[in-house]
Design an enzyme around this catalytic site. Structure first.
Site, PDB file in Angstrom:
ATOM      1  N   GLU A  54     -63.754  48.107  57.586  1.00 27.99           N
ATOM      2  CA  GLU A  54     -64.892  47.723  56.911  1.00 27.99           C
ATOM      3  C   GLU A  54     -65.552  46.498  57.164  1.00 27.99           C
ATOM      4  O   GLU A  54     -64.940  45.029  57.599  1.00 27.99           O
ATOM      5  CB  GLU A  54     -64.025  46.661  54.946  1.00 27.99           C
ATOM      6  N   ASP A  65     -67.896  37.486  45.983  1.00 29.39           N
ATOM      7  CA  ASP A  65     -67.949  37.296  46.877  1.00 29.39           C
ATOM      8  C   ASP A  65     -67.029  35.619  46.211  1.00 29.39           C
ATOM      9  O   ASP A  65     -67.580  35.069  45.936  1.00 29.39           O
ATOM     10  CB  ASP A  65     -67.690  36.751  48.234  1.00 29.39           C
ATOM     11  N   TYR A 180     -62.859  52.438  45.589  1.00 29.85           N
ATOM     12  CA  TYR A 180     -61.824  51.265  45.775  1.00 29.85           C
ATOM     13  C   TYR A 180     -61.948  50.439  44.614  1.00 29.85           C
ATOM     14  O   TYR A 180     -62.125  50.003  43.838  1.00 29.85           O
ATOM     15  CB  TYR A 180     -63.080  50.280  45.746  1.00 29.85           C
TER      16      TYR A 180
END
Lengths: 271, 414
Positions: A54, A65, A180
Site C-alpha cells: 500500500e 491519520d 479494509y
C-alpha cells in the site's frame, strides 16, 4: 511487462481464505523519507515478504491519520511529492522488479485536482492495481469507480466497527478488491494488543459478504499480526513501520520488522 | 420556528446543493452523520424541542437582537442608509451561539455528554463552551496556536466557562488544522462525542443544519425592517462577511425570495495577487472546487490539490474553503461575492467604532468595509443591511498591533 490489474488484488487475498494465515500488506508513504529512499524501502518491503503493498500519496490535511503518518506525509510533501512524481516512483518500483499488487492510498482532493480519469489512466500505466481512498465512501465514489472499473483497477472500501449492516452491504457491493476493516474507531497509529471486539466485527462483516477482508489501523507487533491473520485474509501495517523510517540503519530496521510481521501472518512467531 | 421554505429542495437527500456539498468522510463517521441527520429531522418536527430552543434564544441569548440605524456612518458616506443587524449583542458576543445552542440541545437529545468543537476566532469555541456550561455538558475545543496567540481573551473565556482548549500545532496552526484535529477526535470518540461544527460547511447534514439554526438572524431581520423602529421596507442590499459562511447564510437565506441584492465579503488579506488571503472566489489561480473537511466546494489549493495556506487579519475568516451553499448561490447568480483586504477591514473597524460607538469583530468589519465602499454609489433612498456578526473585544490586541505596524510603515516611507 507487468501484468497488473485489480483482479490480482482480490486474488492475492483470496489465497488465504479459510486459512489461519493471511496476506501481509505494509504501507509506505511515497516520497518519505526522500523520494529515492522511498523507492528503496518499498522494494525492500517487497523482498521482505509483503504479499501486496500500500503506497501513500501525501495530502496536506490527512484527517484519518495519526501523528506518525501525518509527519511522514508532510515530509514527503516538503520533498516535492505529488501525483505525477508518485507515478514516476511507482514506475521505478516496477522497474526494480516488484511484482506484487500495488495499491495507492490517497485522499480524494489531490485525485480530483489531477483529474479523476487521467489519474486512473496514469496510475494504471505506472503499474497500480487499485485504490484506497479514506475520505471517499462508496456513495460518493461513483465517477472514480466507473473509470477504475473500465481500467480494471480495484476499488477497496473501508469499514469501521460502527458500520451498520446496511453500510457493510453497500461497501461490499462497491468493492472490487478487498474490504479494509479499520480495527478501531479512530485514526492510524501503532497500538498494542488486538481490540476485543475485532472478532465480532469480522463476524458481522462475514454475515453480509464474501469479499476478502483485511484489517489495518493500530497493528504494530507480530503477535497482533498473527492473531489477526487467523481471522481475516490480510493484515495491514503502516505507522509501526513508518516510525522506523529515519535515522541510521532505518532501512534495516524497517525490513526486520516487516519480515517478522510477514512471518507472523504465515504462522511463524518469533520466540 | 425552524421550518424553512424550500427545505424540501436543497440540499437534496444526499446533501448536495447542485454539485456542491455531499459527504466525503472516513467510513467511521458515516454512521454518525446518518444518526445526526435522523435526530435532527426528528428534532425539527418536535414542537417541544423547538420551543425549548426558542425559549433559550429569547431568555438566555437575548434574542431578538435589534436592528440599529447607523445614522452617522450613513451621513458620513452620503449615500445609502445603513442598518446593522446586531448579532454582536447576542450573548457571548457573536451569532455563533445560535448554532452552538441548537446543536448542543441535539447532542443532549442523542445522549452525548461530550462536545468537540474547532474554533478560529474563538467565538464558536466560546459559544460551544457557553452552551456546554448551560446544559451541563463537557466541551473540548481545538484551536490553532496562531489563533490562540491572536485571540487570547477568547482562550481564557473558554477556560472560564469550563471548557478544555487543546492547542493545535499541525499545519498552518489555524482554523483548518483545528478542524482536522476535531475530526480526528470525533473519529476516535464517535460513540460518546458530538462534533459541534461551527460553520455552514463540513459534511451533510451540517451545512443544512447550521444554515437553519442561523436563519433566525434573517427571519428576525425580515420582520424588524418592517416594524416601527425599522425603515419600513426590506433592504436593497444585504452585506455579510463569509468565512465558512454561517452568519452570511443565516441572514441571506430568509431573504432569498425577496428582491434584496446580497453580497458576501471574503477576506482579501494582503491582496489577491500575492496569494495571501482567504478569498476562495476571487482568486482564479488558487480557488477551484475540491474536497476539504467532508464537503465539495470552492477551495484554495495548489495545482496538486494540496490545500493552500490562507491569510487574514481576522482569524474567523482565515479558512481555505467556503460553505457549499455559497458556491451554489454564486453559480446561480443570486449572491455576489467580493472581498475586503486587511487594510479596508481595519479602516472599517475604526470608522464604525468612532462614528457609531460600536466596536465590530474584525470578521464583521469586512462586511462594514464593503458597505463603506458601496454606500456612496447608492442613493439616500436606498437601504443597506449589514449583518454585524460579532463584537470586537476579542480583537483589541490584533488591532493595536496592526495600528502600530501601520505607524511604523508610515515612518519608514516618510
Amino acid at each position: 511487462m507487468n501484468h497488473h490489474n485489480g483482479e490480482r488484488v482480490a486474488a492475492a487475498f483470496a489465497t488465504f481464505r479459510g486459512q489461519p494465515t493471511a496476506a501481509f500488506m505494509p504501507y509506505w508513504p511515497l516520497g518519505y523519507p526522500t523520494l529515492d529512499a522511498s523507492v528503496a524501502i518499498v522494494s525492500a518491503l517487497a523482498a521482505a515478504g509483503a504479499d501486496l503493498l500500500e503506497l501513500g500519496l501525501p495530502f496536506s490535511d490527512p484527517l484519518a491519520d495519526g501523528p506518525t503518518i501525518q509527519a511522514a506525509t508532510q515530509q514527503a510533501l516538503a520533498n516535492g511529492m505529488n501525483s505525477r512524481r508518485a507515478f514516476d516512483l511507482i514506475r521505478e518500483i516496477r522497474h526494480r522488479g516488484v511484482k506484487q499488487p500495488l495499491l495507492l492510498m490517497g485522499y480524494y482532493n489531490p485525485i480530483l485536482a489531477y483529474g479523476t480519469e487521467k489519474f486512473c489512466r496514469n496510475a494504471t500505466a505506472a503499474g497500480v492495481d487499485g485504490f484506497i481512498i479514506p475520505d471517499l465512501p462508496p456513495e460518493a465514489a461513483g465517477p472514480l469507480a466507473s473509470t477504475a472499473a473500465d481500467l480494471g483497477l480495484a476499488m477497496n472500501f473501508l469499514l469501521a466497527p460502527n458500520s451498520t449492516a446496511e453500510r457493510i452491504r453497500l461497501a461490499a457491493k462497491a468493492t472490487t478488491g478487498f474490504l479494509y476493516l479499520v480495527s478501531v474507531t479512530g485514526i492510524t497509529g501503532a497500538r498494542e494488543g488486538v481490540p476485543s471486539d475485532l472478532a465480532a466485527f469480522v463476524a458481522q462483516v462475514r454475515k453480509e459478504t464474501t469479499s476478502p477482508l483485511a484489517v489495518g489501523f493500530g497493528v504494530s507487533r507480530p503477535q497482533q499480526a498473527a492473531a489477526i491473520a487467523s481471522i481475516v485474509e490480510g493484515v495491514i501495517v503502516g505507522s509501526a513501520l513508518v516510525r522506523l523510517g529515519v535515522g541510521e540503519g532505518a532501512l534495516a530496521k524497517v525490513v526486520d520488522l516487516a519480515r517478522s510481521l510477514s512471518e507472523a501472518t504465515k504462522g511463524a512467531l518469533p520466540a | 420556528m425552524e421550518q424553512q421554505r424550500d427545505e424540501s429542495q436543497l440540499p437534496d437527500s444526499r446533501g448536495f446543493f447542485g454539485p456542491y456539498g455531499g459527504q466525503f468522510v472516513p467510513e467511521t463517521l458515516m454512521p454518525a452523520l446518518q444518526e445526526l441527520e435522523t435526530t435532527y429531522n426528528e428534532a425539527q418536527a418536535d414542537t417541544s424541542f423547538q420551543q425549548e430552543l426558542e425559549m433559550l434564544l429569547r431568555t438566555y441569548v437575548g434574542r431578538p437582537t435589534p436592528i440599529t440605524y447607523a445614522k452617522r456612518l450613513s451621513d458620513a458616506l452620503g449615500g445609502a442608509q445603513i442598518y446593522l443587524k446586531r448579532e454582536d449583542l447576542a450573548h457571548s458576543g457573536a451569532h455563533k451561539i445560535n448554532n452552538a445552542l441548537g446543536q448542543a440541545l441535539l447532542a443532549r437529545r442523542m445522549g452525548k455528554q461530550r462536545l468537540i468543537a474547532e474554533t478560529g476566532a474563538g467565538q464558536h469555541g466560546v459559544a460551544t463552551a457557553t452552551a456546554a456550561a448551560l446544559l451541563g455538558l463537557q466541551a473540548v475545543i481545538y484551536m490553532g496556536t496562531v489563533d490562540m496567540a491572536r485571540q487570547k481573551p477568547n482562550v481564557f473565556r473558554m477556560q472560564l466557562l469550563g471548557a478544555e482548549v487543546r492547542p493545535v500545532e499541525s499545519g498552518s496552526r489555524t482554523l483548518k488544522d483545528a478542524i482536522n484535529e476535531a475530526i480526528r477526535d470525533w473519529v476516535t470518540n464517535v460513540r460518546t462525542s458530538y462534533y459541534l461544527l461551527g460553520s455552514a460547511l463540513g459534511p451533510h447534514p451540517y451545512p443544512r443544519m447550521v444554515r437553519n439554526l442561523q436563519s433566525v438572524i434573517g427571519r428576525e431581520a425580515r420582520e424588524q425592517m418592517l416594524a416601527a423602529d425599522g425603515p419600513g421596507r426590506w433592504p436593497d442590499t444585504i452585506i455579510a462577511c463569509v468565512g465558512g459562511g454561517s452568519n452570511s447564510i443565516g441572514i441571506f437565506y430568509p431573504f432569498l425570495d425577496t428582491s434584496s441584492q446580497m453580497i458576501g465579503v471574503e477576506a482579501g488579506g494582503l491582496g489577491i495577487a500575492g496569494g495571501q488571503h482567504a478569498a476562495r472566489f476571487a482568486d482564479p489561480k488558487q480557488g477551484r472546487p475540491g474536497v476539504l473537511h467532508g464537503t465539495y466546494s470552492y477551495l484554495l489549493q495548489d495545482e496538486d490539490g494540496q490545500i493552500a495556506l490562507t491569510h487574514s487579519i481576522s482569524a474567523g475568516l482565515d479558512y481555505a474553503s467556503i460553505g457549499p451553499e455559497h458556491a451554489y448561490l454564486r453559480d446561480q447568480g443570486r449572491v455576489t461575492y467580493t472581498y475586503a483586504t486587511d487594510d479596508a477591514a481595519l479602516d472599517a473597524f475604526l470608522q464604525l467604532s468612532e462614528l457609531e460607538g460600536i466596536i465590530p469583530a474584525l470578521e464583521s468589519a469586512h462586511a462594514v468595509a464593503e458597505a463603506i465602499r458601496l454606500a456612496p454609489t447608492m442613493s439616500p433612498e436606498q437601504i443597506i443591511l449589514i449583518n454585524l456578526s460579532g463584537r470586537g473585544d476579542k480583537d483589541l490586541d490584533s488591532v493595536m498591533q496592526a495600528l502600530r505596524q501601520r505607524e511604523e510603515e508610515k515612518h519608514e516611507s516618510s
